[in-house]
Write a protein that holds these residues in place. Structure first.
Motif, PDB file in Angstrom:
ATOM      1  N   GLN A 378       0.797  -1.073   0.130  1.00 54.29           N
ATOM      2  CA  GLN A 378      -0.089  -0.010  -0.186  1.00 54.29           C
ATOM      3  C   GLN A 378       0.687   1.360   0.115  1.00 54.29           C
ATOM      4  O   GLN A 378       0.710   2.073   0.886  1.00 54.29           O
ATOM      5  CB  GLN A 378      -0.995  -0.211   1.332  1.00 54.29           C
ATOM      6  N   HIS A 379       1.830   1.331  -1.175  1.00 59.37           N
ATOM      7  CA  HIS A 379       2.611   2.609  -1.119  1.00 59.37           C
ATOM      8  C   HIS A 379       2.394   2.792  -2.800  1.00 59.37           C
ATOM      9  O   HIS A 379       2.046   2.071  -3.517  1.00 59.37           O
ATOM     10  CB  HIS A 379       3.854   2.322  -0.694  1.00 59.37           C
ATOM     11  N   ARG A 380       2.864   4.048  -3.055  1.00 58.32           N
ATOM     12  CA  ARG A 380       2.843   4.571  -4.444  1.00 58.32           C
ATOM     13  C   ARG A 380       3.614   3.783  -5.313  1.00 58.32           C
ATOM     14  O   ARG A 380       3.424   3.332  -6.434  1.00 58.32           O
ATOM     15  CB  ARG A 380       3.589   5.940  -4.535  1.00 58.32           C
ATOM     16  N   HIS A 381       4.857   3.146  -4.918  1.00 59.33           N
ATOM     17  CA  HIS A 381       5.467   2.158  -5.583  1.00 59.33           C
ATOM     18  C   HIS A 381       5.480   0.947  -4.870  1.00 59.33           C
ATOM     19  O   HIS A 381       6.502  -0.032  -4.631  1.00 59.33           O
ATOM     20  CB  HIS A 381       7.143   2.696  -5.428  1.00 59.33           C
ATOM     21  N   GLY A 382       4.411   0.341  -4.434  1.00 62.80           N
ATOM     22  CA  GLY A 382       4.184  -1.035  -3.857  1.00 62.80           C
ATOM     23  C   GLY A 382       4.515  -1.970  -4.696  1.00 62.80           C
ATOM     24  O   GLY A 382       4.981  -3.090  -4.086  1.00 62.80           O
ATOM     25  N   THR A 383       4.256  -1.914  -6.122  1.00 61.28           N
ATOM     26  CA  THR A 383       4.854  -2.895  -6.972  1.00 61.28           C
ATOM     27  C   THR A 383       6.351  -3.165  -6.728  1.00 61.28           C
ATOM     28  O   THR A 383       6.899  -4.350  -6.851  1.00 61.28           O
ATOM     29  CB  THR A 383       4.152  -2.542  -8.452  1.00 61.28           C
ATOM     30  N   GLU A 384       7.149  -2.083  -6.785  1.00 62.42           N
ATOM     31  CA  GLU A 384       8.518  -2.287  -6.801  1.00 62.42           C
ATOM     32  C   GLU A 384       8.852  -2.498  -5.311  1.00 62.42           C
ATOM     33  O   GLU A 384       9.928  -3.418  -5.052  1.00 62.42           O
ATOM     34  CB  GLU A 384       9.045  -0.534  -6.880  1.00 62.42           C
ATOM     35  N   PRO A 755      -4.629   2.089  -2.885  1.00 54.35           N
ATOM     36  CA  PRO A 755      -4.455   3.145  -2.222  1.00 54.35           C
ATOM     37  C   PRO A 755      -3.209   3.141  -1.250  1.00 54.35           C
ATOM     38  O   PRO A 755      -3.027   2.064  -0.578  1.00 54.35           O
ATOM     39  CB  PRO A 755      -5.927   3.215  -1.155  1.00 54.35           C
ATOM     40  N   ALA A 756      -2.430   4.177  -1.194  1.00 49.40           N
ATOM     41  CA  ALA A 756      -1.364   4.140  -0.591  1.00 49.40           C
ATOM     42  C   ALA A 756      -1.391   4.719   0.807  1.00 49.40           C
ATOM     43  O   ALA A 756      -0.749   5.671   1.289  1.00 49.40           O
ATOM     44  CB  ALA A 756      -0.261   4.917  -1.384  1.00 49.40           C
ATOM     45  N   VAL A 757      -2.153   3.978   1.599  1.00 58.40           N
ATOM     46  CA  VAL A 757      -2.384   4.285   2.920  1.00 58.40           C
ATOM     47  C   VAL A 757      -1.486   4.139   3.968  1.00 58.40           C
ATOM     48  O   VAL A 757      -1.497   4.489   5.253  1.00 58.40           O
ATOM     49  CB  VAL A 757      -3.999   3.582   3.350  1.00 58.40           C
ATOM     50  N   LYS A 758      -0.426   3.499   3.869  1.00 58.92           N
ATOM     51  CA  LYS A 758       0.874   3.338   4.838  1.00 58.92           C
ATOM     52  C   LYS A 758       1.584   4.541   4.525  1.00 58.92           C
ATOM     53  O   LYS A 758       2.864   4.329   5.289  1.00 58.92           O
ATOM     54  CB  LYS A 758       1.443   1.915   4.465  1.00 58.92           C
ATOM     55  N   SER A 759       1.239   5.414   3.761  1.00 56.29           N
ATOM     56  CA  SER A 759       2.396   6.606   3.693  1.00 56.29           C
ATOM     57  C   SER A 759       1.588   7.834   3.394  1.00 56.29           C
ATOM     58  O   SER A 759       1.745   8.267   2.020  1.00 56.29           O
ATOM     59  CB  SER A 759       3.465   6.338   2.666  1.00 56.29           C
ATOM     60  N   VAL A 760       0.674   8.516   4.309  1.00 52.30           N
ATOM     61  CA  VAL A 760      -0.028   9.670   3.868  1.00 52.30           C
ATOM     62  C   VAL A 760       0.473  10.847   4.540  1.00 52.30           C
ATOM     63  O   VAL A 760       0.618  10.845   5.675  1.00 52.30           O
ATOM     64  CB  VAL A 760      -1.475   9.362   4.234  1.00 52.30           C
TER      65      VAL A 760
END
Length: 766
Positions: A378-384, A755-760
């Motif tokens: 759940q981050h913007r670069h979660g795939t990476e 959703p990048a809910v681990k880094s807002v």
């Protein structure tokens, strides 16, 4: 909505192990609260996660072939009790309470009303739900669906629906003409489903339950095992008792990966000690610092390999595996050599010496499992993030051999399985040609809407209808304020559910609430009592047999509801014999096998096998179903997992949303987060004491929290209590879903849309 609090709010440090007497006491309190203390619920729990019983409706962790006498955890038992409560939410309840009134109730109190008993239709003139017959409901819903453009209608599933119901549901949607089939994985592990196929050619992990007994080291990244998959603590404890190193990377000190006492082991329970130490080393990585931490371990591993090569010793890298099975290592090696230690330490928050220590131990391990949860995805670069863990494992050949592999720890009970049988908005993942051939209809071929795109469509008005098979969609998604406001403009809103939740109260122009049987309950059809099937997070398929009496005599099963909707909406538009499928679910399983022969060979013969049967995951055999037929080292774009967000200025903190041990997803069982020492409320903001002092705040002070997003939308949550906690400086944490309104829809994983809910980024407003 009023903040959910009780009369007594208390915070204190919790130093006890996960499990232990605290777990048993919690279950007794929960049974008493649901009116089940002297009921047959305890004998029901003896059938949980067993071949002759039912699969837990909570997490998706693996079910062993030789189960323990009590094959359930604290949260799984709570889910069963919550499901089988004595309370009933009957039509009289809706006659007494308007929807406007209920919208002001806390989530816990809504579900606390108990099991729904009758189909209901919302009456806008009276602002009440009113009972309706099943036939009238199906006829009216079908008429509305036929009036709408199928491309404007979304068919959503949560993770609890069986494989049988999910297969039927997606066929119904496609026959109707919609590819909009998002599910709850869009909000959690879609980064896995996107990242792993590029790396190893599989959308799911390679680890099976037996690998935990064979491994000699483990990684844990971004997972609160004691809350979201507590039964995993058993094989983990066994590994620690044979001195297997376990390295955990997580921003918060979660008790399940600190200490554990097995409630099913009398010796463990009666011993005076603090329980098993579950992590040999526990590193509180900064939010979003996981790529940096893994880069540091990989860089140190490379240095160890350099030293071994120079001295003529055995190489640290598995050069044979890399040469035969992988592509892209040279570029990955250059990335590691060019990345500076100062940048790694600054972003991860972990000392170089600590990361080198992990690499040293890793260099001597022969079978290593990489476990991870939503702290990576759940981050913007979660795939990476996911691909970087694959890189780390592949450096030493730790994919595709016994005791080793990549292990994504999924949440909901059958969320992985729903994808397996066609719940997907991506046409390339679904055997559409077979559907067309077998069932005499032409399915739509365009990409459908995922969860975030559904929310955007609701807001801009392009989504006109929503049919939900379980879940609490509006409460679970980000951007809650804008979504709720726009939701009321839907032409059609249908929910298939067991209990009342907030999403059901956000009414569209035509809104229906259709109650269904639970997986725990006897499902009797014309051919007899039926079994269903689910897939666990290790890609094993299990049968599930409900034996509890239905909560109400006139409840329908999910397959029956789906079939009736299909018969009313798309009669004659396919060759599917809906009534025959509902009469005998084994016929549905035969059709799943016909459409997915690779994974479901002899489905009806094998699905009741103790421990289930494993899907044919090629990567676990070192067969790589990627375009180049290799496992691929994938380069991260940098050390930052959440670029493009403004964290400049000393008053901006990075928010991590978390769950308590008294909830499962959006279901809140109570206000006692025992493992973090918080009771009486969920409206807290966990902060580092240095940040509290630096910002001029004080413990217990009530504040508002505002998203640091400059797009003209106000996103604010009011009435949070400042609570000192062990969080990295610059980070803070609070509960999901209460803090969802702070997350913009555009703040999501770039490839996977999670959703990048681990880094807002947020600001505190005293």
């Amino acid at each position: 909505m009023k903040p959910a609090v009780t009369d007594r709010i208390e915070t204190k440090k919790y130093d006890h192990p996960t499990g232990g007497w605290g777990s048993l006491k919690s279950l007794v309190r929960k049974a008493r609260g649901e009116g089940l203390l002297l009921s047959g619920i305890w004998s029901t729990l003896l059938k949980q996660n067993k071949a002759d019983g039912y699969m837990c409706v909570s997490c998706s962790w693996a079910k062993p072939a030789q189960p323990r006498p009590f094959e359930f955890c604290e949260n799984g038992a709570k889910a069963t009790m919550w499901d089988q409560t004595k309370q009933r939410c009957e039509p009289a309840f809706f006659a007494e309470h308007s929807v406007a009134e209920l919208l002001d109730w806390p989530d816990h109190d809504l579900e606390k009303q108990g099991r729904l008993t009758a189909p209901m239709r919302y009456n806008a003139a009276t602002d009440h739900y009113e009972p309706v017959s099943w036939d009238d409901a199906f006829r009216d819903i079908a008429a509305e669906l036929r009036r709408l453009d199928p491309k404007s209608v979304v068919f959503y599933t949560s993770g609890r629906a069986s494989l049988e119901a999910s297969f039927m549901y997606q066929l119904f949607a496609r026959i109707y003409g919609s590819s909009n089939l998002p599910d709850s994985s869009n909000m959690c592990h879609e980064s896995t489903s996107v990242g792993l196929p590029e790396s190893i050619g599989s959308p799911v992990g390679t680890v099976q339950l037996e690998d935990f007994a064979k491994c000699d080291m483990m990684f844990f990244f971004g997972h609160n095992t004691g809350v979201t998959a507590p039964r995993l603590l058993h094989p983990l404890q066994e590994a620690r008792q044979r001195n297997v190193p376990v390295f955990t990377f997580n921003p918060l000190p979660e008790r399940g990966l600190k200490r554990f006492k097995n409630p099913q082991n009398p010796i463990d329970m009666l011993s005076p000690g603090p329980g098993t130490k579950m992590s040999s080393d526990y590193f509180q990585v900064r939010s979003g610092g996981d790529i940096a931490a893994m880069t540091g371990i990989a860089k140190a591993l490379l240095a160890l390999d350099d030293a071994a090569r120079e001295s003529g010793r055995t190489r640290v890298l598995d050069t044979a595996f890399i040469a035969e099975h992988t592509h892209g290592f040279a570029e990955f090696e250059a990335f590691l050599r060019n990345t500076q230690w100062s940048d790694i330490v600054a972003r991860s928050g972990i000392a170089q010496a600590d990361l080198e220590h992990v690499a040293e131990v890793y260099s001597h391990a022969n079978a290593v499992i990489g476990n991870y949860g939503m702290g990576l995805t759940q981050h913007r670069h979660g795939t990476e993030n996911v691909q970087m863990l694959c890189n780390l494992l592949m450096m030493r050949g730790n994919i595709g051999k016994p005791g080793a592999g990549i292990s994504p720890l999924r949440g909901h009970s059958n969320v992985q399985g729903q994808r397996t049988v066609g719940i997907s908005e991506k046409p390339e993942l679904v055997p559409l040609d077979k559907f067309a051939e077998f069932y005499a209809f032409e399915p739509p071929r365009e990409k459908g809407l995922d969860t975030v795109e559904t929310c955007e469509g609701v807001i801009d008005g392009s989504v006109k209808g929503f049919v939900g098979l379980g879940g609490n969609f509006v409460r679970a998604v980000p951007e809650t304020g804008l979504v709720e406001k726009a939701w009321r403009g839907l032409d059609l809103h249908v929910e298939i559910a067991t209990k009342l939740n907030r999403s059901h109260l956000i009414a569209g122009q035509t809104t229906y609430l259709l109650p269904c049987l639970s997986r725990l309950e006897k499902d009797h059809q014309s051919s007899g009592d039926q079994r269903v099937s689910v897939e666990d997070s290790t890609a094993c398929i299990h049968g599930s047999f409900g034996s509890r009496p239905p909560a109400w005599p006139h409840l329908l099963s999910e397959p029956r509801i789906v079939a009736e909707l299909a018969k009313a909406t798309v009669p004659g538009r396919s060759s599917i014999p809906w009534d025959e499928w509902v009469a005998d679910y084994s016929r549905i399983r035969d059709e799943i096998e016909r459409c997915y022969p690779q994974h479901f060979r002899d489905f009806n013969k094998r699905f009741l096998t103790p421990g289930g049967f494993h899907r044919d995951i090629k990567a676990s055999k070192r067969v790589w179903e990627t375009p180049n037929k290799k496992a691929n080292f994938k380069l991260p774009s940098g050390l930052e997992t959440d670029p493009d967000i403004d964290v400049a200025g000393g008053d901006v903190l990075t928010l991590i949303t978390v769950r308590s041990n008294d909830q499962f997803n959006t279901t809140v069982y109570g206000y006692n987060d025992r493992l973090r020492g918080i009771s009486g409320t969920r409206m807290v903001l966990l902060m580092n004491e240095k940040d509290i002092q630096r910002l001029g705040l004080s413990a217990g002070q009530e504040v508002d929290l505002e998203a640091n997003a400059r797009d003209g939308v106000e996103r604010r949550v009011r009435g949070l209590r400042i609570t000192p906690f062990s969080v990295p400086e610059g980070n803070c944490a609070g509960y999901y879903p209460e803090l969802n309104p702070l997350v913009p829809l555009w703040h999501r994983a770039k490839k996977a849309h999670v959703p990048a809910v681990k880094s807002v980024p947020v600001r505190i407003l005293p």
